[in-house]
Design a protein around this motif. Structure first.
Motif, PDB file in Angstrom:
ATOM      1  N   GLU A  24       0.851  -1.183   0.000  1.00 40.98           N
ATOM      2  CA  GLU A  24       0.000   0.000   0.000  1.00 40.98           C
ATOM      3  C   GLU A  24       0.890   1.238   0.000  1.00 40.98           C
ATOM      4  N   PRO A  25       0.407   2.374  -0.541  1.00 43.35           N
ATOM      5  CA  PRO A  25       1.208   3.600  -0.526  1.00 43.35           C
ATOM      6  C   PRO A  25       1.713   3.938   0.868  1.00 43.35           C
ATOM      7  N   PHE A  26       2.897   4.496   0.919  1.00 43.14           N
ATOM      8  CA  PHE A  26       3.643   4.884   2.123  1.00 43.14           C
ATOM      9  C   PHE A  26       4.422   3.735   2.746  1.00 43.14           C
ATOM     10  N   ASN A  27       4.231   2.506   2.302  1.00 41.30           N
ATOM     11  CA  ASN A  27       4.978   1.398   2.883  1.00 41.30           C
ATOM     12  C   ASN A  27       6.371   1.290   2.262  1.00 41.30           C
ATOM     13  N   HIS A  28       7.335   1.032   3.112  1.00 42.29           N
ATOM     14  CA  HIS A  28       8.728   0.802   2.707  1.00 42.29           C
ATOM     15  C   HIS A  28       8.936  -0.698   2.809  1.00 42.29           C
ATOM     16  N   VAL A  29       9.222  -1.340   1.679  1.00 36.56           N
ATOM     17  CA  VAL A  29       9.191  -2.799   1.636  1.00 36.56           C
ATOM     18  C   VAL A  29      10.458  -3.376   1.017  1.00 36.56           C
ATOM     19  N   ASP A  30      10.685  -4.622   1.366  1.00 35.59           N
ATOM     20  CA  ASP A  30      11.721  -5.436   0.727  1.00 35.59           C
ATOM     21  C   ASP A  30      10.980  -6.381  -0.214  1.00 35.59           C
ATOM     22  N   ILE A  31      11.225  -6.263  -1.502  1.00 35.31           N
ATOM     23  CA  ILE A  31      10.452  -7.036  -2.478  1.00 35.31           C
ATOM     24  C   ILE A  31      11.350  -7.989  -3.262  1.00 35.31           C
ATOM     25  N   GLN A  32      10.735  -9.060  -3.702  1.00 33.03           N
ATOM     26  CA  GLN A  32      11.386  -9.980  -4.631  1.00 33.03           C
ATOM     27  C   GLN A  32      10.512 -10.067  -5.872  1.00 33.03           C
ATOM     28  N   CYS A  33      11.118  -9.903  -7.037  1.00 30.62           N
ATOM     29  CA  CYS A  33      10.373  -9.904  -8.291  1.00 30.62           C
ATOM     30  C   CYS A  33      11.105 -10.722  -9.344  1.00 30.62           C
ATOM     31  N   TYR A  34      10.367 -11.086 -10.371  1.00 28.30           N
ATOM     32  CA  TYR A  34      11.040 -11.581 -11.557  1.00 28.30           C
ATOM     33  C   TYR A  34      10.531 -10.784 -12.757  1.00 28.30           C
ATOM     34  N   THR A  35      11.396 -10.616 -13.728  1.00 35.52           N
ATOM     35  CA  THR A  35      11.083  -9.773 -14.872  1.00 35.52           C
ATOM     36  C   THR A  35      10.100 -10.476 -15.805  1.00 35.52           C
ATOM     37  N   GLY A  36       9.102  -9.700 -16.212  1.00 31.81           N
ATOM     38  CA  GLY A  36       8.128 -10.210 -17.163  1.00 31.81           C
ATOM     39  C   GLY A  36       8.293  -9.538 -18.514  1.00 31.81           C
ATOM     40  N   ARG A  37       7.369  -9.808 -19.432  1.00 31.73           N
ATOM     41  CA  ARG A  37       7.473  -9.238 -20.779  1.00 31.73           C
ATOM     42  C   ARG A  37       7.250  -7.726 -20.757  1.00 31.73           C
ATOM     43  N   SER A  38       6.210  -7.273 -20.060  1.00 30.82           N
ATOM     44  CA  SER A  38       5.931  -5.842 -19.995  1.00 30.82           C
ATOM     45  C   SER A  38       5.979  -5.324 -18.564  1.00 30.82           C
ATOM     46  N   ILE A  73       6.810  -9.161 -12.018  1.00 34.80           N
ATOM     47  CA  ILE A  73       5.870  -9.866 -11.139  1.00 34.80           C
ATOM     48  C   ILE A  73       6.452  -9.920  -9.734  1.00 34.80           C
ATOM     49  N   ILE A  74       5.700  -9.449  -8.760  1.00 41.94           N
ATOM     50  CA  ILE A  74       6.138  -9.495  -7.361  1.00 41.94           C
ATOM     51  C   ILE A  74       5.831 -10.875  -6.799  1.00 41.94           C
ATOM     52  N   THR A  75       6.841 -11.529  -6.266  1.00 45.55           N
ATOM     53  CA  THR A  75       6.641 -12.857  -5.699  1.00 45.55           C
ATOM     54  C   THR A  75       6.720 -12.860  -4.170  1.00 45.55           C
ATOM     55  N   GLN A  76       7.282 -11.794  -3.595  1.00 49.40           N
ATOM     56  CA  GLN A  76       7.404 -11.738  -2.135  1.00 49.40           C
ATOM     57  C   GLN A  76       7.542 -10.279  -1.720  1.00 49.40           C
ATOM     58  N   ALA A  77       6.991  -9.935  -0.562  1.00 49.64           N
ATOM     59  CA  ALA A  77       7.123  -8.578  -0.025  1.00 49.64           C
ATOM     60  C   ALA A  77       7.156  -8.643   1.491  1.00 49.64           C
ATOM     61  N   GLU A  78       8.154  -7.997   2.074  1.00 48.69           N
ATOM     62  CA  GLU A  78       8.287  -7.916   3.521  1.00 48.69           C
ATOM     63  C   GLU A  78       8.351  -6.444   3.927  1.00 48.69           C
ATOM     64  N   THR A  79       7.639  -6.109   4.995  1.00 49.07           N
ATOM     65  CA  THR A  79       7.609  -4.717   5.451  1.00 49.07           C
ATOM     66  C   THR A  79       8.927  -4.339   6.120  1.00 49.07           C
ATOM     67  N   VAL A  80       9.510  -3.229   5.682  1.00 55.10           N
ATOM     68  CA  VAL A  80      10.684  -2.650   6.330  1.00 55.10           C
ATOM     69  C   VAL A  80      10.228  -1.560   7.296  1.00 55.10           C
ATOM     70  N   ASP A  81       9.374  -0.648   6.812  1.00 48.96           N
ATOM     71  CA  ASP A  81       8.793   0.413   7.639  1.00 48.96           C
ATOM     72  C   ASP A  81       7.352   0.623   7.204  1.00 48.96           C
ATOM     73  N   ALA A  82       6.433   0.588   8.155  1.00 54.93           N
ATOM     74  CA  ALA A  82       5.022   0.843   7.864  1.00 54.93           C
ATOM     75  C   ALA A  82       4.722   2.308   8.180  1.00 54.93           C
ATOM     76  N   PHE A  83       5.153   3.202   7.305  1.00 56.65           N
ATOM     77  CA  PHE A  83       5.024   4.626   7.564  1.00 56.65           C
ATOM     78  C   PHE A  83       3.571   5.095   7.568  1.00 56.65           C
ATOM     79  N   GLY A  84       2.698   4.370   6.895  1.00 60.30           N
ATOM     80  CA  GLY A  84       1.308   4.794   6.819  1.00 60.30           C
ATOM     81  C   GLY A  84       0.616   4.877   8.163  1.00 60.30           C
ATOM     82  N   VAL A  85       1.078   4.098   9.130  1.00 65.11           N
ATOM     83  CA  VAL A  85       0.468   4.106  10.465  1.00 65.11           C
ATOM     84  C   VAL A  85       0.530   5.496  11.083  1.00 65.11           C
ATOM     85  N   GLY A  86       1.605   6.233  10.837  1.00 67.56           N
ATOM     86  CA  GLY A  86       1.755   7.560  11.405  1.00 67.56           C
ATOM     87  C   GLY A  86       1.136   8.664  10.570  1.00 67.56           C
TER      88      GLY A  86
END
Length: 248
Positions: A52-66, A69-82
């Motif tokens: 979601e917007p404002f979230n700082h995340v650690d993501i894992q992706c693989y490249t697609g044609r256009s 694709i996100i395959t994993q996401a872990e929260t680093v900082d949930a800034f939206g709470v504040g």
């Protein structure tokens, strides 16, 4: 198929089909990317809320044609709470995200400095230690500096004559001397020029001491200068509530 991992700020999201979303992110190493998060709109999704917007995340992706694709996401900082329960900070944060999205036009191009400015600005808004308007204007000025659009504050924007100068003209590029001053230039107070300089260079002692009227005038100049160079209005900027808490 290339698999990669990076840290990123979520800038915006768009619906895709019945259960997916397109996530626009500003990453640390790869700049701005758009990637598909499959199934995140389903109620049983275990990681949709992380993208979601404002979230700082650690993501894992693989490249697609256009789109990647996100395959994993872990929260680093949930800034939206504040931010979500504080309208002035939330709207300032939206303007920060939209500006970063507009300034980094090319996808896949490294934009480390904008990424660092973005994370710092959203963190400052979430921590609630500084006035939201000051944080927003400092981000906008520094982001414009990175883009090569920083307004001239001390020297004349046209002839480079050392200042201080009394006039400011958006189209000319900032402060202008009496000889170069175009018609329609405004005459900000010296305090406004001082606040512009303080925000651009991180002098928070001067910025925090600025009067409310000075903050309003400065915000108007910063917003006008940014939108002149973007050649379009930011949708979120008119919604920002400028509720100054300046010392008197």
């Amino acid at each position: 198929m290339t698999l990669y991992r990076d840290t990123a700020m979520v800038l915006r999201v768009q619906k895709l089909g019945e259960a997916d979303r397109i996530i626009t992110l500003l990453t640390r190493r790869r700049g701005k990317i758009r990637a598909v998060a499959k199934g995140v709109r389903r109620t049983r999704s275990r990681w949709g809320a992380r993208l979601e917007p404002f979230n700082h995340v650690d993501i894992q992706c693989y490249t697609g044609r256009s789109l990647d694709i996100i395959t994993q996401a872990e929260t680093v900082d949930a800034f939206g709470v504040g931010l979500v329960n504080d309208y002035p900070r939330y709207t300032a944060g939206c303007a920060v995200l939209e500006t970063a999205d507009r300034l980094v036009a090319e996808e896949g191009e490294p934009a480390m400095r904008v990424y660092m400015l973005l994370v710092g600005a959203i963190r400052a808004l979430s921590d609630r230690e500084r006035d939201a308007s000051l944080v927003l204007d400092a981000f906008l000025l520094r982001a414009m500096s990175h883009a090569g659009w920083a307004p001239a504050i001390n020297d004349c924007a046209r002839c480079a004559e050392p200042g201080p100068h009394p006039a400011f003209n958006i189209a000319a590029g900032g402060a202008v001397c009496p000889r170069c001053r175009p018609p329609g230039s405004v005459m900000p107070s010296r305090e406004t020029f001082a606040l512009l300089d303080a925000l651009l260079h991180g002098d928070w002692t001067t910025a925090d001491a600025a009067a409310a009227a000075t903050r309003r005038d400065t915000s108007g100049l910063v917003a006008a200068h940014l939108q002149w160079h973007l050649e379009r209005q930011l949708r979120s900027l008119p919604l920002v509530e400028r509720r100054a808490t300046a010392a008197t």
